[in-house]
Design an enzyme around this catalytic site. Structure first.
Site, PDB file in Angstrom:
ATOM      1  N   ASN A  32       0.833  -1.218   0.000  1.00  0.00           N
ATOM      2  CA  ASN A  32       0.000   0.000   0.000  1.00  0.00           C
ATOM      3  C   ASN A  32       0.861   1.260   0.000  1.00  0.00           C
ATOM      4  O   ASN A  32       0.336   2.365   0.113  1.00  0.00           O
ATOM      5  CB  ASN A  32      -0.979   0.006   1.185  1.00  0.00           C
ATOM      6  N   ASP A  56      -3.932  -2.644   1.107  1.00  0.00           N
ATOM      7  CA  ASP A  56      -3.561  -2.779   2.512  1.00  0.00           C
ATOM      8  C   ASP A  56      -3.799  -4.244   2.889  1.00  0.00           C
ATOM      9  O   ASP A  56      -4.922  -4.744   2.748  1.00  0.00           O
ATOM     10  CB  ASP A  56      -4.461  -1.833   3.319  1.00  0.00           C
ATOM     11  N   GLY A 102      -4.324 -16.887   6.386  1.00  0.00           N
ATOM     12  CA  GLY A 102      -5.595 -17.403   5.845  1.00  0.00           C
ATOM     13  C   GLY A 102      -5.483 -17.663   4.348  1.00  0.00           C
ATOM     14  O   GLY A 102      -5.994 -18.675   3.839  1.00  0.00           O
ATOM     15  N   TYR A 145       5.886  -2.379  17.410  1.00  0.00           N
ATOM     16  CA  TYR A 145       6.546  -3.260  16.433  1.00  0.00           C
ATOM     17  C   TYR A 145       6.879  -4.597  17.086  1.00  0.00           C
ATOM     18  O   TYR A 145       6.564  -5.658  16.559  1.00  0.00           O
ATOM     19  CB  TYR A 145       7.811  -2.577  15.928  1.00  0.00           C
ATOM     20  N   LYS A 149       5.145  -8.186  16.041  1.00  0.00           N
ATOM     21  CA  LYS A 149       5.908  -9.300  15.473  1.00  0.00           C
ATOM     22  C   LYS A 149       5.848 -10.528  16.383  1.00  0.00           C
ATOM     23  O   LYS A 149       5.853 -11.662  15.896  1.00  0.00           O
ATOM     24  CB  LYS A 149       7.356  -8.870  15.223  1.00  0.00           C
ATOM     25  N   TYR A 159      -1.397 -21.276  13.069  1.00  0.00           N
ATOM     26  CA  TYR A 159      -1.871 -21.781  11.771  1.00  0.00           C
ATOM     27  C   TYR A 159      -1.226 -23.118  11.431  1.00  0.00           C
ATOM     28  O   TYR A 159      -1.833 -23.973  10.799  1.00  0.00           O
ATOM     29  CB  TYR A 159      -1.652 -20.753  10.639  1.00  0.00           C
TER      30      TYR A 159
END
Ligand code: UDP
Length: 312
Positions: A32, A56, A102, A145, A149, A159
């Protein structure tokens, strides 16, 4: 392979796009442009195996066709940029990682997360090995940040565990080279820009804090090897040649012939005192170690910035 790179117009992201295109892969880059730049991918725009989506990555990702790999590199990454965009930084680490995971799950693709040495915070263990849990201030200015992370690493492994996605996590240490932004506030572009303008280099504090610097081609090679490996737990990819910021300033003044010396400014809040990767794991499982020494890499980077500044 058909590979998607979020943050593909960023510093490391765009070098990854170049690497995969050169190898014969098809690349889809998403960005973006809040900290990435169209200049970084201008040379790829008309390439038949390169596609660009301006988006984005915290919004739903819709990609046609199959994907072999998703590499999540979108994020402000310099202290100045994540302090300028604190909410976007938290969102891209949290919501963006969720969307990217995803997408990888939906496509049956391998997922690789760009994590960071900042997960170790201001480390109490030195050099940092991957099994160190870190020393992070969650509510300081850098927390946006560091915690984004850390959350992103947790999401990535969730996942894997919940959905069997093949996941990889690279912990990137300070990386430099062409396409660093001159004004992003990092020590390498700051010092080189100042030296080329004949100004004194701005050392934060007394300059006894340490860092090590990895040339971007070494970083990209390490990331590509990790993607191809079977390692699911985080791997440090960085240069173990640790030095103080004071020594680094002297090196830049020497390489540029800058006679203006240094000045001292206050240290930023929560600025880590030491940082150096232990790369035993990368050496053992990826056969990787950095090849480009400081003088060679800095000379190339100084030439790049000199050229940029001439055209400004
Ligand atoms: N630094 C400095 N002068 C500058 C910019 C940075 O002395 O003009 C210091 C900074 O305080 C830190 C180190 O250099 O100790 C590396 O900073 P950078 O912003 O590159 O990223 P960090 O490694 O902190 O994520």
């Amino acid at each position: 392979m058909r590979i998607l790179v979020t943050g593909g117009a960023g510093f490391i992201g765009s070098h990854l796009c170049d690497y995969f295109i050169a190898r014969g892969d098809e690349v889809i880059a998403i960005d973006n442009f809040i900290t990435g730049s169209p200049d970084n991918i201008a040379h790829l725009q008309n390439h038949p195996r390169f596609h660009f989506i301006r988006q984005d990555v915290t919004e739903h990702l819709r990609v046609e066709g199959y994907l072999d790999a998703v590499l999540h590199f979108a994020s402000p990454a310099s202290p100045k940029s994540y302090i300028t965009y604190p909410i976007q930084t938290l969102k891209v680490g949290a919501l963006g990682t969720h969307k990217a995971c995803g997408l990888a799950r939906a496509k049956g693709a391998r997922f690789l997360l760009a994590s960071t040495s900042e997960v170790y915070g201001d480390p109490l263990v030195h050099p940092q090995k991957e099994d160190y849990w870190g020393n992070v201030n969650p509510i300081g200015p850098r927390g946006v940040y560091d915690e984004a992370k850390r959350f992103a690493e947790a999401m990535t492994l969730a996942y894997h565990r919940a959905h069997n996605v093949e996941t990889r996590i690279v912990r990137i240490f300070n990386t430099y080279g062409p396409r660093n932004q001159l004004d992003d506030g990092r020590v390498v572009p700051n010092f080189i820009g100042q030296a080329l303008r004949g100004e004194p280099l701005t050392i934060h504090g007394d300059g006894s804090q340490t860092r090590s610097f990895t040339y971007v081609s070494d970083e990209v090679e390490g990331i590509a090897r990790l993607l191809a490996s079977d390692e699911r737990m985080p791997v440090n990819i960085g240069n173990p040649n640790e030095m103080t910021i004071k020594t680094f300033a002297e090196k830049i003044n020497e390489l540029t012939g800058n006679k203006a010396g240094v000045i001292h400014l206050p240290r930023p809040v929560d600025d880590p005192n030491v940082r150096c990767p232990d790369i035993t794991k990368a050496r053992a499982i990826l056969g990787w170690e950095p090849k480009i020494g400081l003088d060679e890499g800095m000379t190339k980077t100084i030439a790049y910035f000199a050229q940029k500044m001439k055209h400004k």
